[in-house]
Design a protein around this motif. Structure first.
Motif, short mmCIF file in Angstrom:
data_model
loop_
_atom_site.label_atom_id
_atom_site.label_comp_id
_atom_site.label_asym_id
_atom_site.label_seq_id
_atom_site.Cartn_x
_atom_site.Cartn_y
_atom_site.Cartn_z
N ILE A 35 -15.81 -5.10 3.58
CA ILE A 35 -16.42 -3.78 3.38
C ILE A 35 -15.77 -2.76 4.32
CG2 ILE A 35 -18.54 -2.43 3.60
CD1 ILE A 35 -18.65 -4.21 1.19
N GLU A 36 -15.63 -3.15 5.59
CA GLU A 36 -15.06 -2.24 6.58
C GLU A 36 -13.59 -1.95 6.31
OE1 GLU A 36 -15.91 -4.21 10.23
OE2 GLU A 36 -17.98 -3.50 10.33
N THR A 37 -12.88 -2.93 5.75
CA THR A 37 -11.48 -2.73 5.41
C THR A 37 -11.31 -1.67 4.34
OG1 THR A 37 -10.90 -5.01 6.00
CG2 THR A 37 -9.41 -3.86 4.50
N PHE A 38 -12.24 -1.65 3.37
CA PHE A 38 -12.14 -0.70 2.26
C PHE A 38 -12.79 0.65 2.56
CE2 PHE A 38 -10.47 -3.68 -0.85
CZ PHE A 38 -9.82 -2.82 -1.72
N GLU A 39 -13.56 0.72 3.62
CA GLU A 39 -14.29 1.96 3.92
C GLU A 39 -13.38 3.19 4.03
OE1 GLU A 39 -16.83 4.89 4.56
OE2 GLU A 39 -17.38 2.90 3.84
N PRO A 40 -12.24 3.12 4.75
CA PRO A 40 -11.37 4.31 4.81
C PRO A 40 -10.85 4.73 3.43
CG PRO A 40 -10.77 2.73 6.50
CD PRO A 40 -11.74 2.03 5.60
N VAL A 41 -10.62 3.77 2.54
CA VAL A 41 -10.15 4.09 1.19
C VAL A 41 -11.23 4.85 0.43
CG1 VAL A 41 -9.27 3.14 -0.97
CG2 VAL A 41 -8.64 2.07 1.19
N MET A 42 -12.49 4.41 0.57
CA MET A 42 -13.58 5.08 -0.11
C MET A 42 -13.74 6.52 0.37
SD MET A 42 -14.68 2.92 -2.28
CE MET A 42 -16.13 3.82 -2.80
N GLN A 43 -13.64 6.72 1.68
CA GLN A 43 -13.77 8.09 2.20
C GLN A 43 -12.58 8.94 1.81
OE1 GLN A 43 -16.58 9.06 3.53
NE2 GLN A 43 -15.87 11.17 3.76
N GLU A 44 -11.44 8.30 1.68
CA GLU A 44 -10.26 9.03 1.23
C GLU A 44 -10.44 9.54 -0.20
OE1 GLU A 44 -6.22 8.27 3.21
OE2 GLU A 44 -6.30 6.96 1.46
N GLU A 45 -11.11 8.75 -1.03
CA GLU A 45 -11.40 9.21 -2.39
C GLU A 45 -12.30 10.44 -2.36
OE1 GLU A 45 -10.14 8.59 -5.12
OE2 GLU A 45 -9.14 6.64 -4.89
N CYS A 46 -13.21 10.48 -1.41
CA CYS A 46 -14.07 11.66 -1.25
C CYS A 46 -13.22 12.89 -0.96
CB CYS A 46 -15.09 11.41 -0.14
SG CYS A 46 -16.20 12.79 0.18
N ARG A 47 -12.26 12.76 -0.05
CA ARG A 47 -11.36 13.87 0.26
C ARG A 47 -10.55 14.29 -0.95
NH1 ARG A 47 -7.56 12.02 2.71
NH2 ARG A 47 -6.63 13.86 3.67
N HIS A 48 -10.13 13.32 -1.75
CA HIS A 48 -9.32 13.62 -2.92
C HIS A 48 -10.07 14.47 -3.93
CE1 HIS A 48 -6.38 9.99 -2.30
NE2 HIS A 48 -6.39 10.84 -1.30
N ILE A 49 -11.31 14.11 -4.20
CA ILE A 49 -12.05 14.88 -5.20
C ILE A 49 -12.54 16.21 -4.61
CG2 ILE A 49 -12.61 12.87 -6.60
CD1 ILE A 49 -15.39 12.84 -5.45
N LEU A 50 -12.69 16.27 -3.29
CA LEU A 50 -12.98 17.56 -2.65
C LEU A 50 -11.78 18.49 -2.84
CD1 LEU A 50 -14.93 19.19 -0.81
CD2 LEU A 50 -13.71 18.21 1.15
N LEU A 51 -10.60 17.97 -2.65
CA LEU A 51 -9.39 18.76 -2.87
C LEU A 51 -9.29 19.19 -4.33
CD1 LEU A 51 -6.57 19.89 -2.15
CD2 LEU A 51 -5.64 17.59 -2.55
N PHE A 52 -9.55 18.27 -5.26
CA PHE A 52 -9.43 18.60 -6.68
C PHE A 52 -10.42 19.70 -7.07
CE2 PHE A 52 -10.60 17.99 -11.17
CZ PHE A 52 -9.35 18.17 -11.75
#
Length: 334
Positions: A187-204
């Protein structure tokens, strides 16, 4: 503008825990120093969006991720998820589509932000590829990644698709953590990827508002028709199952709509659909909470789910009232 390969030419091989904690915090919390409103179409808004994306970068490195060892049951649960071919291929397409669209943009701020987004999509593909390798997940051969002929259409499909998938993925990720079916290390390994997706859709979402505000008025009707067509395409795509063959001739059935209906694969908890949708809303709000409130958020899926939950609660209330009235009338008749 540097090439995509040179945007982040070197990432630290072994950053300290303090460095990682600082980067993780900064990737989730950001505000512009510019006072007043950030109106879409303005220089202030555009520069804030680009600055946000640069300054919230998390420098994790896929090649040094220490994938945890899994017990046989957990390993089977991971490898049997019907998502891996689609996930890897989606990221492969996304990096190319975003890079192609970034090349079309003349504005240096937005070009920089979208180019960085393309770089991060490529890193997501690397993360998934490393996971697939670490857990020996059988994959179908990847198709060739071809630059899209209609670059704007491809970028819109990718952007809106990420907005839909990320909204539900936030909830499923939280559900998997609560259920405890996957080790916390994973879970912790994937956590930065999940938050990065948040940044991506914020940018979009903010690119979309900027694009609408700066395009000539006579182009706007056609553009909005394209947006509606993208939504129709995504609805059709998510009703389908993708099938492919691996190198050994085995068929892989991949669920295009896993982020919506994958709760049963992520938990052994009995969770009702309204509760899952509320969890998605809560997680969506939580992940966006640290970013400047003046930046726009994706609204379509949250608003649709809020409407659906409101209608459900109203129906539950009316059903309960009718049930009590029926019981009362039946009692009086007796």
């Amino acid at each position: 503008m540097k090439s995509l390969a040179d945007i982040y030419s070197h990432l630290p091989d072994a950053p300290s825990e303090k460095t990682l904690a600082k980067a993780d915090y900064e990737s989730r919390h950001w505000s512009s120093a510019v006072p007043g409103p950030l109106k879409p179409g303005s220089e202030e808004h555009k520069r804030a969006v680009a600055q946000m994306f640069r300054e919230t970068f998390n420098p994790y490195k896929p090649s040094v991720i220490d994938w945890p060892k899994l017990d046989p049951e957990t390993l089977h649960r991971i490898t049997s998820l019907p998502i891996w071919d689609i996930a890897v291929q989606t990221e492969g397409k996304a990096r190319l589509r975003m890079a192609a669209y970034a090349n079309m943009i003349d504005d240096p701020d937005m070009k920089d932000a979208l180019s960085r987004n393309a770089w991060e999509e490529n890193r997501h593909k690397e993360v998934l590829s490393k996971l697939v390798e670490a857990y020996n997940i059988k994959m179908a051969p990847e198709p060739p990644y071809i630059e899209p002929k209609d670059t704007e259409w491809a970028y819109l499909v990718t952007g809106f698709s990420e907005c839909v998938d990320s909204f539900f993925a936030f909830g499923l990720f939280a559900l998997a953590e609560r259920a405890g079916l996957f080790p916390m290390e994973l879970i912790e390994t994937f956590e930065p990827v999940m938050q990065e997706e948040c940044r991506h859709i914020l940018l979009f979402a903010n690119w979309l508002a900027w694009h609408r505000a700066t395009m000539p008025w006579w182009k706007r009707p056609y553009f909005e028709l394209r947006v509606w067509a993208v939504w129709a395409f995504l609805a059709y795509e998510r009703m389908d199952l993708a099938r492919s063959m691996d190198e050994e001739g085995n068929e892989h059935t991949q669920d295009n709509n896993f982020t919506v209906n994958g709760a049963k694969d992520m938990t052994n908890m009995d969770i009702k659909l309204p509760d899952l949708m509320q969890l998605c809303l809560d997680e969506n709000d939580r992940r966006f909470a640290g970013y400047d409130h003046r930046l726009l958020r994706p609204t379509t899926m949250p608003n649709l789910v809020r409407f659906g939950l409101g209608a459900y609660k109203l129906w539950e209330k009316l059903s309960s009232k009718l049930h009590h009235e029926f019981k009362g009338a039946k009692h009086e008749a007796a």
